[in-house]
Enzyme design. Structure first.
Site, PDB file in Angstrom:
ATOM      1  CG  HIS A 100      -1.597   1.332   1.442  1.00 23.77           C
ATOM      2  ND1 HIS A 100      -2.505   1.844   0.535  1.00 23.77           N
ATOM      3  CD2 HIS A 100      -1.483   2.255   2.426  1.00 23.77           C
ATOM      4  CE1 HIS A 100      -2.947   3.009   0.975  1.00 23.77           C
ATOM      5  NE2 HIS A 100      -2.338   3.291   2.120  1.00 23.77           N
ATOM      6  CG  HIS A 102      -0.387   7.435   1.317  1.00 24.34           C
ATOM      7  ND1 HIS A 102      -0.421   8.164   2.487  1.00 24.34           N
ATOM      8  CD2 HIS A 102      -0.959   6.232   1.611  1.00 24.34           C
ATOM      9  CE1 HIS A 102      -0.972   7.437   3.443  1.00 24.34           C
ATOM     10  NE2 HIS A 102      -1.303   6.263   2.930  1.00 24.34           N
ATOM     11  CE1 TYR A 125       4.932  -4.462 -21.360  1.00 23.95           C
ATOM     12  CE2 TYR A 125       4.474  -2.956 -23.178  1.00 23.95           C
ATOM     13  CZ  TYR A 125       5.136  -4.069 -22.663  1.00 23.95           C
ATOM     14  OH  TYR A 125       5.991  -4.777 -23.471  1.00 23.95           O
TER      15      TYR A 125
END
Length: 224
Positions: A100, A102, A125
């Site tokens: 994860h 930001h 892609y």
């Protein structure tokens, strides 16, 4: 991958992401699901840790129920990560890592995105390496409702024969997963680059047409 190798790889990938600006300050987290031969359970980066300066020995070690066994205090996102592993496994049993971040362009795009997905299929892609990216409405960080929404999205796409490898938490950032930290990082890189192209385009780019996407499926096994 042994536990020792997983610890080293989490730290290597974390530093790479930090050094290249995919994460900043103490944002972001990485987890690895350990094989039964390694005792099962999870490794995850500690809460408020900077991914650029991780210590392999201080990563949080948790059991299969996400109960902490050792290391620094685990990131509050472990519930979300555990839900991703559980939901993705029926459609992609090799899933062993969740990342994860930001990432700037993904978050920027989520501030103005509308609809059920973050991005249309604008590059080959992106279609081949990432696929569909459901946009999950904003919830506060750590909210269990977000984890439930992510699990629902993974199951929904998987049952349609389109297993996903990424979701976008609006105003927070993407979660991506794959068979290893390096492979998950590659998905993240392609996703952020596509979001960057989308934000830089003066006019919304036309998506690839159905025939072009089908050619990518037939030739490269694209996940779209």
């Amino acid at each position: 991958m042994s536990e020792t190798q997983a610890r080293e790889e989490i730290c290597r990938v974390g530093k790479s992401l930090f050094d290249r600006g995919y994460v900043h300050a103490t944002a972001g987290n990485i987890s690895v699901r350990l094989a039964a031969s390694e005792g099962g359970g999870f490794l995850i980066t500690p809460t408020d840790a900077c991914l650029g300066f991780l210590d392999p020995a201080r990563l949080s070690r948790l059991d299969a129920n996400a109960k902490q066994l050792s290391g620094d205090t685990a990131s509050k996102t472990i519930a979300l990560h555990a839900g991703i592993y559980a939901s993705a496994e029926p459609f992609d049993p090799s899933t062993q890592c969740v990342i994860h971040t930001h990432s700037t362009h993904c978050v920027a795009l989520s501030l103005r995105a509308v609809g059920e997905e973050l991005l249309p299929p604008i590059t080959p892609y992106f279609v081949m390496k990432v696929g569909h990216v459901p946009l999950i409405e904003y919830h506060r960080p750590g909210d269990s409702a977000a984890a439930a929404k992510v699990a629902q999205a993974i199951t929904h796409y998987g049952r349609q024969g389109m297993p996903i490898r990424a979701v976008m938490l609006a105003r927070l950032g993407p979660n991506v997963w794959h068979q290893s930290p390096a492979a998950a990082m590659a998905v993240l890189e392609e996703l952020e680059e596509t979001a960057r192209l989308m934000t830089l385009a003066k006019e919304p780019p036309l998506p690839l047409c159905g025939e072009q996407i089908e050619a990518l499926r037939q030739t490269f096994g694209a996940r779209w």
